[in-house]
Design a protein around this motif. Structure first.
Motif, PDB file in Angstrom:
ATOM      1  N   GLY A 116       0.825  -1.202   0.000  1.00 53.85           N
ATOM      2  CA  GLY A 116       0.000   0.000   0.000  1.00 53.85           C
ATOM      3  C   GLY A 116       0.858   1.250   0.000  1.00 53.85           C
ATOM      4  O   GLY A 116       0.549   2.238  -0.679  1.00 53.85           O
ATOM      5  N   SER A 117       1.940   1.215   0.779  1.00 52.14           N
ATOM      6  CA  SER A 117       2.824   2.387   0.860  1.00 52.14           C
ATOM      7  C   SER A 117       3.378   2.736  -0.522  1.00 52.14           C
ATOM      8  O   SER A 117       3.418   3.912  -0.913  1.00 52.14           O
ATOM      9  CB  SER A 117       4.008   2.115   1.790  1.00 52.14           C
ATOM     10  OG  SER A 117       3.568   1.713   3.044  1.00 52.14           O
ATOM     11  N   HIS A 150      -1.187   6.758   5.219  1.00 53.02           N
ATOM     12  CA  HIS A 150      -1.077   6.281   3.832  1.00 53.02           C
ATOM     13  C   HIS A 150       0.116   5.351   3.640  1.00 53.02           C
ATOM     14  O   HIS A 150       0.479   5.062   2.499  1.00 53.02           O
ATOM     15  CB  HIS A 150      -0.984   7.478   2.876  1.00 53.02           C
ATOM     16  CG  HIS A 150      -2.207   8.350   2.892  1.00 53.02           C
ATOM     17  ND1 HIS A 150      -3.420   7.949   2.355  1.00 53.02           N
ATOM     18  CD2 HIS A 150      -2.425   9.585   3.407  1.00 53.02           C
ATOM     19  CE1 HIS A 150      -4.321   8.910   2.516  1.00 53.02           C
ATOM     20  NE2 HIS A 150      -3.743   9.908   3.160  1.00 53.02           N
ATOM     21  N   ASP A 255      -7.066   6.781  -1.633  1.00 46.59           N
ATOM     22  CA  ASP A 255      -6.268   5.673  -1.102  1.00 46.59           C
ATOM     23  C   ASP A 255      -7.238   4.598  -0.609  1.00 46.59           C
ATOM     24  O   ASP A 255      -7.764   4.677   0.486  1.00 46.59           O
ATOM     25  CB  ASP A 255      -5.377   6.186   0.035  1.00 46.59           C
ATOM     26  CG  ASP A 255      -4.576   5.060   0.684  1.00 46.59           C
ATOM     27  OD1 ASP A 255      -4.787   3.889   0.323  1.00 46.59           O
ATOM     28  OD2 ASP A 255      -3.754   5.361   1.570  1.00 46.59           O
ATOM     29  N   LYS A 284      -3.438  -4.426  -0.073  1.00 46.07           N
ATOM     30  CA  LYS A 284      -4.023  -5.326   0.925  1.00 46.07           C
ATOM     31  C   LYS A 284      -4.875  -6.468   0.331  1.00 46.07           C
ATOM     32  O   LYS A 284      -4.347  -7.499  -0.025  1.00 46.07           O
ATOM     33  CB  LYS A 284      -4.814  -4.518   1.948  1.00 46.07           C
ATOM     34  CG  LYS A 284      -3.896  -3.706   2.877  1.00 46.07           C
ATOM     35  CD  LYS A 284      -4.608  -3.302   4.127  1.00 46.07           C
ATOM     36  CE  LYS A 284      -3.788  -2.360   4.999  1.00 46.07           C
ATOM     37  NZ  LYS A 284      -2.876  -3.028   5.908  1.00 46.07           N
TER      38      LYS A 284
HETATM   39  C1  PLP Z   1      -5.179   3.571   3.867  1.00 50.50           C
HETATM   40  C2  PLP Z   1      -3.846   2.899   3.856  1.00 50.50           C
HETATM   41  N1  PLP Z   1      -2.941   3.267   2.940  1.00 50.50           N
HETATM   42  C3  PLP Z   1      -1.738   2.686   2.863  1.00 50.50           C
HETATM   43  C4  PLP Z   1      -1.379   1.682   3.740  1.00 50.50           C
HETATM   44  C5  PLP Z   1      -0.023   1.068   3.666  1.00 50.50           C
HETATM   45  O1  PLP Z   1      -0.104  -0.222   3.184  1.00 50.50           O
HETATM   46  P1  PLP Z   1       1.121  -1.236   3.388  1.00 50.50           P
HETATM   47  O2  PLP Z   1       1.177  -1.561   4.845  1.00 50.50           O
HETATM   48  O3  PLP Z   1       0.759  -2.406   2.533  1.00 50.50           O
HETATM   49  O4  PLP Z   1       2.348  -0.545   2.928  1.00 50.50           O
HETATM   50  C6  PLP Z   1      -2.295   1.260   4.705  1.00 50.50           C
HETATM   51  C7  PLP Z   1      -1.940   0.200   5.652  1.00 50.50           C
HETATM   52  O5  PLP Z   1      -2.583  -0.021   6.653  1.00 50.50           O
HETATM   53  C8  PLP Z   1      -3.552   1.898   4.779  1.00 50.50           C
HETATM   54  O6  PLP Z   1      -4.457   1.555   5.699  1.00 50.50           O
END
Ligand code: PLP
Length: 451
Positions: A116-117, A150, A255, A284
């Motif tokens: 997600g990041s 995020h 997001d 996710k």
């Molecule tokens: C809204 C949102 N964006 C981005 C992320 C980051 O995702 P990742 O942990 O897969 O990098 C998360 C993780 O919880 C999230 O809830």
């Protein structure tokens, strides 16, 4: 030492866990999970736990789903990995085409990464470069929400707004305009719900009146700010943000890493308000919770800014080694097939209804100050004094104590501070939801009423 003890020892000696105060870690020996069975996790001693947070918000159809397993195995027989830099492969193509079918509005182009990041990082870079290449080079900043989360890379931390996680990195981050969080009991505008919500959305207009021409995009977790502690946005809030963003002609970047793939009851939360983002981040649940994959989607407006002759260098110079990994794409396609074949979204309404009704009993507990829910995403906030809205001391770790107590009742959940999060797999049965609710209620009562 038996096997579990040996593993625990090695864990304590070598493994640095995420979001964990490692000094305290050895005090509570970790559960070591080695098997998954539908909506359940099984530790090395054979104990079974209901997965009440979908293994950090990813599991959709249950663990080890035979269809997803078969798709991964089948792909592994053919091709483990091949790059998308200068080459393509069938499942990356088919998944991108499928995502274009299911994504809201005219999102058409998928750029893959692994988390997600990174999906957010990519979205930010795309938004920024888009403006640089359409001649509006003064657009160098973003608008994001207070308490936004995020991800953990530097760009995604810049748009993030949770002081506890992000403040220390201040000097490394780029500046962002902050929008007040809606439906916040400690509203910094000093307003009460619902006036507060409208004012919070209208604050975007004020920011853009002043700074609009410098802004690349509004970045927002639609409908539910997850890591903020499940802060649900009231009806109409997102629409208002969208209208204001359109009025000022900035990009709307959603997001959907947490909210996507059915969590809110729709495939994507944006659908709840008919929002059509220019850029959308997903991760996710995209693979049903099996393998790391993320996608950043863009519409033609954004994508076309990157087209040009070779020596104009409008290329998006970004790409991760494992971008669009074929095994992960196989899992994602199989997961999307399961969504249609099992009519997951259609059937979800009954589970959401059941969850909502079941939460009423928890809401009545003496130390539960607020429950916020959107679809299958739930935050149960605890407080020392419900009437006076007085929080517990952070050092009491009440949220943590509750989730440890819940384990004794056969359920794995995780807190965000003193907000207990429930995010069961979409495949949870009504009986399993009852078990989750009963275990949570017992754990909260035991911990808060003896404190
Ligand atoms: C809204 C949102 N964006 C981005 C992320 C980051 O995702 P990742 O942990 O897969 O990098 C998360 C993780 O919880 C999230 O809830």
């Amino acid at each position: 030492m038996n096997r579990t003890e040996e593993l625990i020892q090695k864990d304590i000696n070598h493994l640095w866990h995420p979001f964990t105060q490692m000094k305290l870690w050895p005090e509570e020996p970790p559960l070591i999970i080695e098997k998954g069975d539908k909506n359940w996790l099984i530790d090395t001693d054979g104990n079974r736990y209901f997965d009440g947070v979908s293994s950090l918000w990813v599991t959709v159809h249950g663990h080890n789903h035979p269809r997803i397993k078969a798709a991964i195995k089948d792909q592994l027989e053919r091709l483990d990995h091949s790059t998308l830099l200068g080459l393509s492969h069938p499942l990356a193509v088919l998944l991108a085409a499928r995502l274009a079918e299911i994504a809201p509005g005219d999102l058409k182009w998928s750029f893959y990464s692994e988390s997600g990041s990174t999906a957010v990082e990519i979205g930010l870079k795309i938004a920024y470069q888009h403006w640089q290449q359409v001649g509006q080079t003064q657009r160098k900043t973003f608008v994001a929400l207070e308490n936004a989360y995020h991800g953990d890379t530097i760009g995604s931390v810049s748009v993030g707004g949770i002081d506890l996680f992000h403040k220390v990195y201040g000097p490394l981050l780029f500046d962002v305009h902050r929008l007040p969080q809606p439906h916040c009991r400690a509203c910094r505008l000093g307003l009460k719900y619902p006036e507060c919500d409208l004012a919070c959305a209208n604050a975007l207009d004020d920011i853009l009146e002043k700074h609009g021409p410098e802004v690349c995009a509004l970045v927002v977790e639609p409908m539910m700010q997850g890591a903020a502690g499940m802060v649900a946005q009231p009806k109409g809030y997102l629409t208002r943000l969208y209208e204001i963003a359109q009025k000022h002609d900035i990009l709307f970047m959603a997001d959907e890493v947490a909210t996507g793939f059915g969590r809110t009851g729709k495939m994507f939360a944006c659908e709840l308000e008919g929002i059509e983002p220019d850029i959308m981040c997903m991760g996710k649940g995209i693979t049903g919770g099996t393998l790391p994959l993320a996608a950043t989607m863009a519409n033609d407006r954004v994508y076309n800014a990157f087209l040009g002759d070779f020596d104009e260098f409008k290329t998006f110079f970004h790409g991760h080694t494992y971008t669009g990994n074929p095994l992960a794409c196989a899992a994602a396609l199989a997961s999307l097939e399961l969504f249609s074949e099992n009519r997951v979204l259609e059937n979800l309404a009954a589970s959401i209804d059941h969850l909502e009704k079941g939460l009423a009993k928890i809401a009545a507990l003496k130390h539960v100050v607020e429950i916020r829910r959107q679809g299958m995403m739930v935050g149960i906030e605890l407080a020392l004094d419900k009437e006076a809205d007085e929080p517990y001391e952070a050092s009491e770790r009440m949220g943590h104590k509750v989730i440890m107590a819940a384990r004794k009742h056969g359920v794995i959940i995780r807190p965000l501070g003193d907000t207990v999060i429930l995010m069961p797999p979409l495949s949870s049965t009504l009986e399993e939801l009852d078990l989750l609710l009963a275990a949570t209620e017992k754990a909260i009562s035991e911990v808060t009423e003896t404190a």
